[in-house]
Write a protein that holds these residues in place. Sequence first.
Motif, PDB file in Angstrom:
ATOM      1  N   VAL A  16      -4.773   4.368   1.954  1.00  8.05           N
ATOM      2  CA  VAL A  16      -4.668   5.090   3.079  1.00  8.05           C
ATOM      3  C   VAL A  16      -3.116   5.137   3.582  1.00  8.05           C
ATOM      4  O   VAL A  16      -2.356   4.440   3.021  1.00  8.05           O
ATOM      5  N   ASP A  17      -2.907   5.896   4.386  1.00  7.29           N
ATOM      6  CA  ASP A  17      -1.603   5.799   5.265  1.00  7.29           C
ATOM      7  C   ASP A  17      -0.434   6.067   4.048  1.00  7.29           C
ATOM      8  O   ASP A  17       0.507   5.459   4.098  1.00  7.29           O
ATOM      9  N   GLN A  18      -0.941   7.169   3.078  1.00  8.64           N
ATOM     10  CA  GLN A  18       0.022   7.003   2.017  1.00  8.64           C
ATOM     11  C   GLN A  18       1.559   7.795   2.302  1.00  8.64           C
ATOM     12  O   GLN A  18       2.260   7.549   1.560  1.00  8.64           O
ATOM     13  N   THR A  19       1.596   8.192   3.462  1.00  8.60           N
ATOM     14  CA  THR A  19       3.153   8.685   3.625  1.00  8.60           C
ATOM     15  C   THR A  19       3.809   7.792   4.311  1.00  8.60           C
ATOM     16  O   THR A  19       5.128   7.631   4.000  1.00  8.60           O
ATOM     17  N   LYS A  20       3.267   6.645   5.199  1.00 11.42           N
ATOM     18  CA  LYS A  20       4.156   5.795   5.842  1.00 11.42           C
ATOM     19  C   LYS A  20       3.843   4.290   5.206  1.00 11.42           C
ATOM     20  O   LYS A  20       4.691   3.521   5.361  1.00 11.42           O
ATOM     21  N   HIS A  21       2.823   4.141   4.469  1.00 11.56           N
ATOM     22  CA  HIS A  21       2.718   2.806   3.787  1.00 11.56           C
ATOM     23  C   HIS A  21       2.833   1.678   4.774  1.00 11.56           C
ATOM     24  O   HIS A  21       3.477   0.490   4.571  1.00 11.56           O
ATOM     25  N   ARG A  22       2.165   1.761   5.944  1.00  9.27           N
ATOM     26  CA  ARG A  22       2.030   0.576   6.932  1.00  9.27           C
ATOM     27  C   ARG A  22       1.266  -0.562   6.654  1.00  9.27           C
ATOM     28  O   ARG A  22       1.405  -1.594   6.951  1.00  9.27           O
ATOM     29  N   VAL A  23       0.294  -0.111   5.719  1.00 16.17           N
ATOM     30  CA  VAL A  23      -0.866  -1.083   5.389  1.00 16.17           C
ATOM     31  C   VAL A  23      -1.100  -1.055   3.865  1.00 16.17           C
ATOM     32  O   VAL A  23      -0.732  -0.028   3.383  1.00 16.17           O
ATOM     33  N   THR A  24      -1.282  -2.050   3.572  1.00 14.69           N
ATOM     34  CA  THR A  24      -1.491  -2.416   1.783  1.00 14.69           C
ATOM     35  C   THR A  24      -3.019  -2.863   1.804  1.00 14.69           C
ATOM     36  O   THR A  24      -3.547  -3.795   2.408  1.00 14.69           O
ATOM     37  N   PRO A  25      -3.852  -1.933   1.013  1.00 16.98           N
ATOM     38  CA  PRO A  25      -5.132  -2.591   0.817  1.00 16.98           C
ATOM     39  C   PRO A  25      -5.208  -3.553  -0.087  1.00 16.98           C
ATOM     40  O   PRO A  25      -4.635  -3.853  -1.047  1.00 16.98           O
ATOM     41  N   ILE A  26      -6.150  -4.661   0.328  1.00 17.40           N
ATOM     42  CA  ILE A  26      -6.050  -6.026  -0.384  1.00 17.40           C
ATOM     43  C   ILE A  26      -7.424  -6.218  -1.023  1.00 17.40           C
ATOM     44  O   ILE A  26      -7.696  -6.710  -2.216  1.00 17.40           O
ATOM     45  N   ASP A  27      -8.530  -5.958  -0.214  1.00 23.10           N
ATOM     46  CA  ASP A  27     -10.033  -6.182  -0.654  1.00 23.10           C
ATOM     47  C   ASP A  27     -10.941  -5.369  -0.162  1.00 23.10           C
ATOM     48  O   ASP A  27     -10.669  -4.640   0.657  1.00 23.10           O
ATOM     49  N   GLU A  39     -10.209  -4.125   3.449  1.00 22.35           N
ATOM     50  CA  GLU A  39      -9.287  -4.960   4.268  1.00 22.35           C
ATOM     51  C   GLU A  39      -8.010  -4.729   4.054  1.00 22.35           C
ATOM     52  O   GLU A  39      -7.446  -4.530   2.776  1.00 22.35           O
ATOM     53  N   TYR A  40      -6.917  -4.965   4.993  1.00 19.39           N
ATOM     54  CA  TYR A  40      -5.616  -4.522   4.709  1.00 19.39           C
ATOM     55  C   TYR A  40      -4.814  -5.501   5.320  1.00 19.39           C
ATOM     56  O   TYR A  40      -5.251  -6.000   6.156  1.00 19.39           O
ATOM     57  N   ALA A  41      -3.527  -5.617   4.661  1.00 18.79           N
ATOM     58  CA  ALA A  41      -2.446  -6.246   5.024  1.00 18.79           C
ATOM     59  C   ALA A  41      -1.274  -5.583   5.367  1.00 18.79           C
ATOM     60  O   ALA A  41      -0.993  -4.630   4.892  1.00 18.79           O
ATOM     61  N   GLY A  42      -0.181  -5.990   6.249  1.00 15.92           N
ATOM     62  CA  GLY A  42       0.857  -5.331   6.851  1.00 15.92           C
ATOM     63  C   GLY A  42       1.955  -6.078   7.377  1.00 15.92           C
ATOM     64  O   GLY A  42       1.775  -7.271   7.640  1.00 15.92           O
ATOM     65  N   LEU A  43       3.072  -5.655   6.899  1.00 16.09           N
ATOM     66  CA  LEU A  43       4.314  -6.225   7.595  1.00 16.09           C
ATOM     67  C   LEU A  43       4.482  -6.003   9.031  1.00 16.09           C
ATOM     68  O   LEU A  43       4.584  -5.184   9.496  1.00 16.09           O
TER      69      LEU A  43
END
Length: 358
Positions: free
Chosen positions: A123-134, A274-278
């Motif tokens: 998701v959010d492929q233009t900004k990469h604010r989150v990373t899919p984890i599980d 679920e996602y994780a982000g900085l």
Amino acid sequence: MHHTKACIAAAVGLGLLTLSACGSSGGGSGGDSKTVTLVSHDSWAVSKSVLKDFEKQSGYTVKVLKDGDAGQAVNKAILTKDNPQGDVFFGVDNTLLSRALDNGLFQSYDAKGSALVKPEYRVDQTKHRVTPIDTGDICVNYDKAYFSKHKLTPPTSFADLVKPEYKNLLVTENAATSSPGLGFLLGSAAQYGDDGWQAYWKKLKANGVKVVDGWEQAYDQEFSGSAGGKKAGGDRPLVVSYASSPPAEVIYADPKPTTAPTGVSYGTCFRQTEYAGLLSNAQNTKGGKAFLDFLLTKEFQQDMPLNMFVYPVIQGAQVPQEFEKYGRQAPDPETMAPAKIAADRDQWVKSWTSLVLK
């Protein structure tokens, strides 16, 4: 409440083995550049050896701050975003993602290994604010013993749940306070559409659906098929839980049964990611980035299933046998576009609350 998959073992009766996983680790501001602070919901869990590998290779020490269930943790992170409790947030799912993104919770970072994430989870492929984890599936589970004793076929679809033979059998979680509860509501909306889901819930209500605050109460107290529910005298043989709940019932039982005591109604599933982000104002961005890279390594992704009872999202990660045998992923789950969830979620939850809880 989010499915506290990490602590399911305690509920199933083997408390001692999981005290380490369930105990909260100390938190910290993460100001010290050798410390990375992870903020998460209560279900975060990782094998000690896997975390030690990351700490050894990266030179960082990881502190974990657990903040209740997914909905609570996301809301708290939003409220504290200007002065966050940590560097990385794990545990925002697709049902709540837009709330986190719209509130500026995360900064951009394209994690190493993101090319390995299966396309359907990106998701959010233009900004990469989150990373899919599980990923996992929210589905109705059933108590096999109850249905065989009553010579009743378990329900297989949303439509079945409103039939008279299943009256007063289902317990679900509050869609306003619980991530599986919200997922089940979204699944019904995906199935019946904007115009049909309310009529469906009227029928469910008339058919005696019971609503409780969170997953632990529903699964470990009300549901007659779980080890915890049996102890608590739960009398509902149908519960909204996860497709990965049956393997947990096998893995943590002593002695281990040859088949899972619970089954999954695969026509009632909603796919959760679920996602994780900085975090936007993280003090240790360098450490946070290293930690996000770690979450997409094969080592961590293959460690997740038996710790958090979820599926990996990267290509090539192996899944334990017990998952293949007792907790396969739903072949055709309901899904919903993030934009659609963002547009309608809050209004739907409001309507659902007045319809079902009043």
